[in-house]
Design an enzyme around this catalytic site. Structure first.
Site, PDB file in Angstrom:
ATOM      1  CB  CYS A  63      -0.916  -0.019   1.043  1.00 25.94           C
ATOM      2  SG  CYS A  63      -2.024  -1.402   1.140  1.00 25.94           S
TER       3      CYS A  63
ATOM      4  CG  HIS B 233      -3.203   3.231   2.073  1.00 26.08           C
ATOM      5  ND1 HIS B 233      -3.822   2.911   0.931  1.00 26.08           N
ATOM      6  CD2 HIS B 233      -2.997   2.190   2.836  1.00 26.08           C
ATOM      7  CE1 HIS B 233      -4.307   1.730   0.961  1.00 26.08           C
ATOM      8  NE2 HIS B 233      -3.817   1.172   2.258  1.00 26.08           N
TER       9      HIS B 233
ATOM     10  CG  ASN C 250      -6.706  -1.003   1.625  1.00 26.69           C
ATOM     11  OD1 ASN C 250      -5.898  -0.659   0.604  1.00 26.69           O
ATOM     12  ND2 ASN C 250      -6.253  -1.045   2.883  1.00 26.69           N
TER      13      ASN C 250
HETATM   14  N1  ACO Z   1     -18.054  -8.473  10.005  1.00 22.62           N
HETATM   15  C1  ACO Z   1     -18.695  -8.795  11.234  1.00 22.62           C
HETATM   16  N2  ACO Z   1     -17.880  -9.204  12.292  1.00 22.62           N
HETATM   17  C2  ACO Z   1     -16.252  -9.120  12.001  1.00 22.62           C
HETATM   18  C3  ACO Z   1     -15.899  -8.888  10.823  1.00 22.62           C
HETATM   19  C4  ACO Z   1     -16.849  -8.498   9.910  1.00 22.62           C
HETATM   20  N3  ACO Z   1     -16.402  -8.237   8.500  1.00 22.62           N
HETATM   21  N4  ACO Z   1     -14.788  -8.937  10.739  1.00 22.62           N
HETATM   22  C5  ACO Z   1     -14.334  -9.276  11.973  1.00 22.62           C
HETATM   23  N5  ACO Z   1     -15.317  -9.732  12.609  1.00 22.62           N
HETATM   24  C6  ACO Z   1     -15.420  -9.943  14.133  1.00 22.62           C
HETATM   25  C7  ACO Z   1     -14.215 -10.295  14.588  1.00 22.62           C
HETATM   26  O1  ACO Z   1     -14.284 -11.722  14.462  1.00 22.62           O
HETATM   27  C8  ACO Z   1     -14.324 -10.360  16.167  1.00 22.62           C
HETATM   28  O2  ACO Z   1     -15.431 -11.162  16.717  1.00 22.62           O
HETATM   29  P1  ACO Z   1     -15.023 -11.901  18.139  1.00 22.62           P
HETATM   30  O3  ACO Z   1     -14.836 -10.449  18.969  1.00 22.62           O
HETATM   31  O4  ACO Z   1     -16.241 -12.671  18.182  1.00 22.62           O
HETATM   32  O5  ACO Z   1     -13.663 -12.642  18.127  1.00 22.62           O
HETATM   33  C9  ACO Z   1     -15.023  -8.972  16.123  1.00 22.62           C
HETATM   34  O6  ACO Z   1     -15.615  -8.790  15.060  1.00 22.62           O
HETATM   35  C10 ACO Z   1     -14.171  -7.857  16.495  1.00 22.62           C
HETATM   36  O7  ACO Z   1     -13.202  -7.758  15.713  1.00 22.62           O
HETATM   37  P2  ACO Z   1     -11.887  -6.983  15.975  1.00 22.62           P
HETATM   38  O8  ACO Z   1     -10.510  -7.406  15.049  1.00 22.62           O
HETATM   39  O9  ACO Z   1     -11.646  -6.547  17.329  1.00 22.62           O
HETATM   40  O10 ACO Z   1     -12.335  -5.556  15.062  1.00 22.62           O
HETATM   41  P3  ACO Z   1     -11.739  -4.243  15.132  1.00 22.62           P
HETATM   42  O11 ACO Z   1     -12.479  -3.121  15.885  1.00 22.62           O
HETATM   43  O12 ACO Z   1     -10.228  -4.106  15.222  1.00 22.62           O
HETATM   44  O13 ACO Z   1     -11.690  -3.952  13.467  1.00 22.62           O
HETATM   45  C11 ACO Z   1     -10.386  -4.198  11.393  1.00 22.62           C
HETATM   46  C12 ACO Z   1     -11.201  -4.783  12.612  1.00 22.62           C
HETATM   47  C13 ACO Z   1     -11.565  -3.246  10.912  1.00 22.62           C
HETATM   48  C14 ACO Z   1     -10.072  -5.065  10.609  1.00 22.62           C
HETATM   49  C15 ACO Z   1      -9.453  -3.129  11.877  1.00 22.62           C
HETATM   50  O14 ACO Z   1      -8.628  -3.886  12.898  1.00 22.62           O
HETATM   51  C16 ACO Z   1      -8.618  -2.342  11.296  1.00 22.62           C
HETATM   52  O15 ACO Z   1      -9.077  -1.585  10.305  1.00 22.62           O
HETATM   53  N6  ACO Z   1      -7.266  -2.714  10.886  1.00 22.62           N
HETATM   54  C17 ACO Z   1      -6.443  -2.040  10.014  1.00 22.62           C
HETATM   55  C18 ACO Z   1      -6.635  -2.930   8.897  1.00 22.62           C
HETATM   56  C19 ACO Z   1      -6.181  -2.055   7.739  1.00 22.62           C
HETATM   57  O16 ACO Z   1      -6.140  -0.706   7.910  1.00 22.62           O
HETATM   58  N7  ACO Z   1      -5.654  -2.875   6.873  1.00 22.62           N
HETATM   59  C20 ACO Z   1      -4.788  -2.393   5.752  1.00 22.62           C
HETATM   60  C21 ACO Z   1      -3.851  -1.510   5.978  1.00 22.62           C
HETATM   61  S1  ACO Z   1      -2.518  -1.818   5.292  1.00 22.62           S
HETATM   62  C22 ACO Z   1      -2.736  -1.982   3.572  1.00 22.62           C
HETATM   63  O17 ACO Z   1      -3.673  -1.306   3.010  1.00 22.62           O
HETATM   64  C23 ACO Z   1      -2.323  -3.546   3.087  1.00 22.62           C
END
Ligand code: ACO
Length: 329
Positions: free
Chosen positions: A112, A256, A286
């Protein structure tokens, strides 16, 4: 040092829109969960055009907006983590489609952060004075490497391409850049390639091709989130320091587009008004290396970028990699 400016922008988004509701019929998720955790409402998925086609169409528009012809292009860099294949490079395919036969071409892999890395790389080729005009493209067909049964990742990403034309100029343009990487963070974001083969092994022990194994993207979401909230402010501070500017001198910050909460977190942490940040994550998800040039093209189209304004671009992602560019529009 020679001045180098962005003189044209373009984007190309594939036609198939995938809404959060569409996704909730594929995996156990909901529009509400995706919107509140990420800010994403829709993304686009390419089912017919590979990365090189998306890249070439964005590039064609960028060349048009610069008022040039493909023959004017000396260099094509495609930043991508989803190339059409290992060989030829996606950039060579773009050259073929555009008939930009005067260009030399290569792909750049920095996930990214790819567009920022590519912009810095192209800038140096032009500053070295051997070449005049470069096409810098960020293009991704991430849908090829998504596990569509993994709700942790499939809701986050989208396909698309953005391109800029960069040219030597008498006016100020790219002022300074900063790039970084930390290979120790490799496990946070991964997309495996082909496994090794063992031609010395007995036939049945050969491991390629491995049936049923997808080269799917995996991510440790929480760690990536924390990484982004640390590295993005550090990039902004560093690039301001290098350029001898203050935050108040900066008109636009284009991060990004990974997650709206990353943008909001950075704005809060650095006490920067949210209006300084451009965001289109709601529409495209993304798009990795494509997200910054897509944003730049939209901003130019909406007349948000005025000549002389200072813009900071910040990329961050797999590798781990990060980087920032400070430029005068
Ligand atoms: N729908 C419903 N529930 C979901 C989903 C979904 N799509 N995805 C995960 N969950 C669940 C998980 O299983 C978890 O359930 P559990 O508590 O029963 O285990 C719950 O939701 C909470 O999950 P978390 O991981 O705690 O959620 P969080 O608030 O951290 O959000 C996210 C997750 C959106 C992925 C966040 O961590 C994030 O944005 N991280 C950065 C991701 C990113 O930016 N990546 C790309 C950057 S680098 C690049 O671009 C390649």
């Amino acid at each position: 040092m020679k001045d180098v400016r962005i003189i044209g922008t373009g984007r190309w988004i594939p036609k198939n829109q995938l809404t959060n509701d569409d996704l909730s019929s594929l995996v156990d998720t909901s529009d509400e969960w995706i919107r509140t955790r990420t800010g994403i409402q829709t993304r686009y998925v390419s089912t017919e055009e590979n990365t090189s086609h998306l890249a070439a169409k964005a590039a064609q528009r960028a060349i048009q907006s610069a008022g040039l012809s493909p023959k004017d292009i000396d260099l094509i860099i495609v930043a991508t983590m989803t190339p059409d294949g290992a060989m030829p490079s996606t950039a060579c395919l773009v050259q073929k489609y555009l008939e930009a036969e005067n260009a030399f071409c290569f792909d750049l892999s920095a996930a990214c952060s790819g567009f920022v890395y590519a912009l810095a790389t192209a800038t140096q080729f032009l500053q070295a004075d051997f070449y005049n005009t470069a096409l810098v493209i960020g293009a991704e067909a991430l849908s090829k490497v998504i596990d569509w049964e993994d709700r942790n990742t499939c809701v986050l990403f989208g396909d698309g391409a953005g391109a800029v034309v960069l040219q030597k100029s008498k006016k100020k343009g790219i002022e300074t850049f900063y790039l970084g990487a930390d290979g120790k963070g490799d496990e946070l974001l991964q997309c495996p390639g082909l496994p090794l083969q063992d031609p010395f092994a007995k036939e049945k022990q050969r491991i390629y091709p491995v049936e049923g194994i997808l080269p799917a993207l995996t991510m440790k979401g929480k760690e990536v989130f924390q990484f982004a909230l640390t590295i993005v402010p550090a990039c902004i501070q560093r690039i301001l320091h290098q350029g001898r500017y203050d935050l108040t001198d900066i008109h636009h910050i284009v991060l990004h587009q990974a997650n709206i909460r990353i943008l909001e977190g950075v704005a809060r942490k650095m006490q920067i008004p949210k209006e300084k940040f451009y965001s289109n994550i709601n529409q495209y998800g993304n798009t990795s290396a494509a997200s910054i040039p897509i944003a730049l093209d939209e901003m130019r189209e909406q007349n948000l970028l005025k000549e002389g304004e200072k813009v900071i671009l910040v990329g961050f992602g797999g590798g781990l990699t990060w980087g920032a560019v400070l430029l005068t529009w």
